[in-house]
Design a protein around this motif. Structure first.
Motif, PDB file in Angstrom:
ATOM      1  N   LEU A  67      17.158  14.913  99.731  1.00 49.46           N
ATOM      2  CA  LEU A  67      16.566  15.381  98.481  1.00 49.46           C
ATOM      3  C   LEU A  67      17.602  15.422  97.357  1.00 49.46           C
ATOM      4  N   HIS A  68      18.833  15.778  97.700  1.00 52.92           N
ATOM      5  CA  HIS A  68      19.905  15.775  96.699  1.00 52.92           C
ATOM      6  C   HIS A  68      20.148  14.351  96.191  1.00 52.92           C
ATOM      7  N   ARG A  69      20.158  13.385  97.090  1.00 54.93           N
ATOM      8  CA  ARG A  69      20.338  11.983  96.672  1.00 54.93           C
ATOM      9  C   ARG A  69      19.203  11.553  95.744  1.00 54.93           C
ATOM     10  N   GLN A  70      17.979  11.952  96.079  1.00 54.92           N
ATOM     11  CA  GLN A  70      16.842  11.597  95.224  1.00 54.92           C
ATOM     12  C   GLN A  70      16.977  12.242  93.846  1.00 54.92           C
ATOM     13  N   ALA A  71      17.472  13.482  93.816  1.00 55.63           N
ATOM     14  CA  ALA A  71      17.681  14.146  92.528  1.00 55.63           C
ATOM     15  C   ALA A  71      18.706  13.389  91.693  1.00 55.63           C
ATOM     16  N   ARG A  72      19.795  12.961  92.310  1.00 57.92           N
ATOM     17  CA  ARG A  72      20.821  12.210  91.585  1.00 57.92           C
ATOM     18  C   ARG A  72      20.290  10.858  91.107  1.00 57.92           C
ATOM     19  N   GLN A  73      19.432  10.251  91.903  1.00 51.53           N
ATOM     20  CA  GLN A  73      18.835   8.976  91.498  1.00 51.53           C
ATOM     21  C   GLN A  73      17.944   9.152  90.272  1.00 51.53           C
ATOM     22  N   LEU A  74      17.224  10.263  90.221  1.00 52.59           N
ATOM     23  CA  LEU A  74      16.391  10.533  89.052  1.00 52.59           C
ATOM     24  C   LEU A  74      17.257  10.721  87.804  1.00 52.59           C
ATOM     25  N   VAL A  75      18.346  11.454  87.958  1.00 55.40           N
ATOM     26  CA  VAL A  75      19.240  11.681  86.817  1.00 55.40           C
ATOM     27  C   VAL A  75      19.806  10.357  86.303  1.00 55.40           C
ATOM     28  N   ALA A  76      20.003   9.397  87.199  1.00 57.70           N
ATOM     29  CA  ALA A  76      20.604   8.117  86.828  1.00 57.70           C
ATOM     30  C   ALA A  76      19.632   7.169  86.132  1.00 57.70           C
ATOM     31  N   LEU A  77      18.350   7.492  86.113  1.00 58.43           N
ATOM     32  CA  LEU A  77      17.374   6.611  85.480  1.00 58.43           C
ATOM     33  C   LEU A  77      17.639   6.476  83.985  1.00 58.43           C
ATOM     34  N   ALA A  78      17.362   5.289  83.442  1.00 56.20           N
ATOM     35  CA  ALA A  78      17.601   5.040  82.016  1.00 56.20           C
ATOM     36  C   ALA A  78      16.546   5.703  81.137  1.00 56.20           C
ATOM     37  N   ARG A  79      15.394   6.000  81.704  1.00 57.84           N
ATOM     38  CA  ARG A  79      14.304   6.587  80.914  1.00 57.84           C
ATOM     39  C   ARG A  79      14.350   8.097  80.949  1.00 57.84           C
ATOM     40  N   ASP A  80      13.536   8.732  80.083  1.00 60.71           N
ATOM     41  CA  ASP A  80      13.361  10.183  80.131  1.00 60.71           C
ATOM     42  C   ASP A  80      12.612  10.565  81.398  1.00 60.71           C
ATOM     43  N   LEU A  81      12.880  11.754  81.890  1.00 60.63           N
ATOM     44  CA  LEU A  81      12.208  12.240  83.085  1.00 60.63           C
ATOM     45  C   LEU A  81      10.926  12.980  82.721  1.00 60.63           C
ATOM     46  N   THR A  82       9.960  12.922  83.626  1.00 52.59           N
ATOM     47  CA  THR A  82       8.744  13.713  83.447  1.00 52.59           C
ATOM     48  C   THR A  82       9.041  15.170  83.775  1.00 52.59           C
ATOM     49  N   ASP A  83       8.119  16.053  83.406  1.00 52.91           N
ATOM     50  CA  ASP A  83       8.299  17.470  83.728  1.00 52.91           C
ATOM     51  C   ASP A  83       8.402  17.673  85.235  1.00 52.91           C
ATOM     52  N   GLU A  84       7.615  16.936  86.000  1.00 53.99           N
ATOM     53  CA  GLU A  84       7.649  17.064  87.459  1.00 53.99           C
ATOM     54  C   GLU A  84       8.996  16.609  88.011  1.00 53.99           C
ATOM     55  N   GLU A  85       9.541  15.544  87.441  1.00 52.74           N
ATOM     56  CA  GLU A  85      10.841  15.049  87.906  1.00 52.74           C
ATOM     57  C   GLU A  85      11.961  16.021  87.540  1.00 52.74           C
ATOM     58  N   ILE A  86      11.871  16.604  86.365  1.00 55.37           N
ATOM     59  CA  ILE A  86      12.871  17.608  85.973  1.00 55.37           C
ATOM     60  C   ILE A  86      12.839  18.790  86.933  1.00 55.37           C
ATOM     61  N   ASP A  87      11.649  19.265  87.269  1.00 56.40           N
ATOM     62  CA  ASP A  87      11.525  20.368  88.225  1.00 56.40           C
ATOM     63  C   ASP A  87      12.120  19.982  89.581  1.00 56.40           C
ATOM     64  N   PHE A  88      11.906  18.735  89.996  1.00 53.37           N
ATOM     65  CA  PHE A  88      12.440  18.263  91.282  1.00 53.37           C
ATOM     66  C   PHE A  88      13.961  18.325  91.272  1.00 53.37           C
ATOM     67  N   VAL A  89      14.580  17.864  90.190  1.00 59.79           N
ATOM     68  CA  VAL A  89      16.047  17.879  90.119  1.00 59.79           C
ATOM     69  C   VAL A  89      16.572  19.308  90.131  1.00 59.79           C
ATOM     70  N   PHE A  90      15.966  20.182  89.344  1.00 61.53           N
ATOM     71  CA  PHE A  90      16.398  21.572  89.343  1.00 61.53           C
ATOM     72  C   PHE A  90      16.320  22.177  90.745  1.00 61.53           C
ATOM     73  N   GLU A  91      15.294  21.825  91.483  1.00 65.85           N
ATOM     74  CA  GLU A  91      15.104  22.422  92.806  1.00 65.85           C
ATOM     75  C   GLU A  91      16.044  21.847  93.851  1.00 65.85           C
ATOM     76  N   HIS A  92      16.370  20.552  93.749  1.00 69.68           N
ATOM     77  CA  HIS A  92      17.051  19.893  94.865  1.00 69.68           C
ATOM     78  C   HIS A  92      18.468  19.419  94.568  1.00 69.68           C
ATOM     79  N   TYR A  93      18.902  19.481  93.307  1.00 66.80           N
ATOM     80  CA  TYR A  93      20.297  19.135  93.026  1.00 66.80           C
ATOM     81  C   TYR A  93      21.182  20.248  93.593  1.00 66.80           C
ATOM     82  N   GLN A  94      22.113  19.877  94.463  1.00 60.19           N
ATOM     83  CA  GLN A  94      22.925  20.852  95.188  1.00 60.19           C
ATOM     84  C   GLN A  94      24.297  20.996  94.531  1.00 60.19           C
TER      85      GLN A  94
END
Length: 269
Positions: free
Chosen positions: A11-38
């Protein structure tokens, strides 16, 4: 670095992958990163004493955060800032603040925070050696590192070792009020998780208020209900509030200084 379970590592790897995206994140993706970024996977985690505030506790803290111009000191990746700036937050009346600034010295956290809280101005800086020009905020807030951490400077009248007090004293120059999460022994009153409140005006808090002229008020928030939500630690903490505007008026009336000279004196790390 602390070892994660396979699920947490994935889940931490997935959070980092989301942060690396060139586009803006959705609200759901932002919540995912907050929850799973370690935070434990960041190399500076142990040295900086960085433990991210649990979501529900961060929300409770925002009950005390008001005003239109806000600054988050030691912001991490912006969990508290994101909640304090949300139009649905207490005191927001459905309207986002006109300005929110996040100060964080770890470049990795700043990189992630800019993705998660893009509406904030992110400043990569040591909170004890801030760039000139900051000020005029309604509220300064944060969950600063606790205890006797190494410091780059002693920019205020407080001469003790506790990092949380240095941050609170720095904020006196920036804002009219302050709201901070600090260790229970550093608060003027211990009440979270206790049957009876315990006042402690001597010891570390007594030194802080004597040297700075600042007085802290304990919030009514019972932080003990969130004790199990921390990752890697289970600290006993309190939410404290400081009325900097009143302290400045006392200084202007010639009663006592609030902080030391504005230029920080550099000390060894």
């Amino acid at each position: 670095m602390a070892r994660l379970s396979k699920d947490d590592a994935r889940l931490h790897r997935q959070a980092r992958q989301l942060v690396a995206l060139a586009r803006d994140l959705t609200d759901e993706e932002i919540d995912f990163v907050f929850e799973h970024y370690q935070e434990s996977q960041n190399p500076g985690h142990g040295l900086d004493g960085a433990f991210f505030t649990p979501e529900d506790l961060a929300f409770d803290l925002t009950v005390e955060v008001g005003g239109d111009r806000l600054i988050d000191l030691c912001a991490g990746i912006g969990r508290i800032a994101s909640l304090a700036a949300h139009p649905a937050a207490p005191h927001r009346a459905g309207r986002a603040p006109s300005e929110i600034v996040c100060v964080e010295r770890d470049p990795e956290y700043v990189r992630v925070g800019r993705k998660l809280v893009p509406q904030a101005q992110w400043i990569e800086a040591d909170v004890l050696a801030l760039p000139p020009g900051l000020g005029g905020f309604d509220t300064a807030f944060g969950n600063p590192p606790f205890g006797g951490l190494a410091r780059s400077a002693n920019p205020t009248a407080y001469t003790g070792a506790l990092f949380e007090y240095h941050v609170i004293a720095v904020a006196a120059r920036l804002a009219d009020s302050g709201v901070f999460l600090i260790p229970q022994p550093s608060a003027p009153v211990r009440h979270s998780g206790l049957v009876r409140p315990v006042r402690q005006h001597n010891g570390p808090y007594g030194r802080f208020t004597r040297e700075t002229g600042l007085k802290l008020t304990s919030s009514s928030i019972d932080t003990a209900t969130h004790a199990r939500a921390w990752r890697g630690v289970s600290p006993r903490v309190e939410v404290v509030v400081c009325d900097y505007a009143s302290a400045r008026r006392a200084t202007q009336a010639g009663r006592r200084p609030v902080t030391a000279p504005a230029c920080p004196a550099v000390i060894g790390r």
